[in-house]
Write a protein that holds these residues in place. Structure first.
Motif, short mmCIF file in Angstrom:
data_model
loop_
_atom_site.label_atom_id
_atom_site.label_comp_id
_atom_site.label_asym_id
_atom_site.label_seq_id
_atom_site.Cartn_x
_atom_site.Cartn_y
_atom_site.Cartn_z
N VAL A 191 0.86 -1.17 0.00
CA VAL A 191 0.00 0.00 0.00
C VAL A 191 0.89 1.22 0.00
O VAL A 191 2.11 1.11 0.00
N ASP A 251 -6.91 -8.70 2.15
CA ASP A 251 -7.05 -7.39 1.51
C ASP A 251 -6.57 -6.29 2.44
O ASP A 251 -7.11 -6.14 3.54
N GLU A 258 -7.00 -3.17 2.40
CA GLU A 258 -7.99 -2.11 2.60
C GLU A 258 -8.69 -2.24 3.95
O GLU A 258 -9.03 -1.24 4.58
N PRO A 275 -9.02 1.59 7.15
CA PRO A 275 -10.34 2.11 6.81
C PRO A 275 -10.32 3.64 6.72
O PRO A 275 -9.54 4.31 7.40
N GLU A 276 -11.14 4.17 5.84
CA GLU A 276 -11.30 5.61 5.73
C GLU A 276 -11.93 6.13 7.02
O GLU A 276 -12.59 5.38 7.75
N SER A 321 -13.50 -0.65 11.39
CA SER A 321 -12.29 -1.48 11.34
C SER A 321 -12.60 -2.89 11.85
O SER A 321 -11.69 -3.66 12.13
#
Length: 90
Positions: free
Chosen positions: A7, A33, A35, A39-40, A45
C-alpha cells in the motif's frame, strides 16, 4: 499461497517490507485485503480486528506497533487511537 501486500508509503501494510524468518511470515494480514486494515475516516475497522483476533502473531504485531509510533491502520487488533490510549495507561 501467501500474497505480499503493498500500500502507499505513508501506510505500510503490517507485513510489508518484512525480513524472512520473522513474525510477519505468519501474519494473517499478509494473506488478506489491505484495505480492511486502513479504513477511511468513519468506516469500521471491524473486519481487520476480526482477522487480528484469529492471527497467531497478534501479540508480536501489537508489540511492534506500540514500539513504532506513527503507524497508521490496525496493527495487533488496535487502531492508532486505541494504541495511543494503551501507551498512556499508567
Amino acid at each position: 499461497m501467501t500474497t505480499t501486500v503493498q500500500v502507499g508509503a505513508s501506510a505500510p501494510a503490517p507485513a510489508a517490507g518484512r525480513r524472512l524468518g520473522t513474525w510477519e511470515d505468519d501474519a494473517l494480514c499478509a494473506q488478506t485485503d489491505p484495505e480492511a486494515f486502513f479504513p477511511e475516516t468513519g468506516q469500521s475497522s471491524r473486519q481487520a480486528k476480526q482477522i487480528c483476533a484469529a492471527c497467531p502473531v497478534r501479540t508480536e504485531c501489537l508489540d511492534y506497533a506500540l514500539a513504532h509510533r506513527g503507524l497508521t491502520g490496525v496493527w495487533g487488533g488496535l487502531s492508532p487511537h486505541e494504541r495511543a490510549q494503551l501507551r498512556n495507561q499508567p
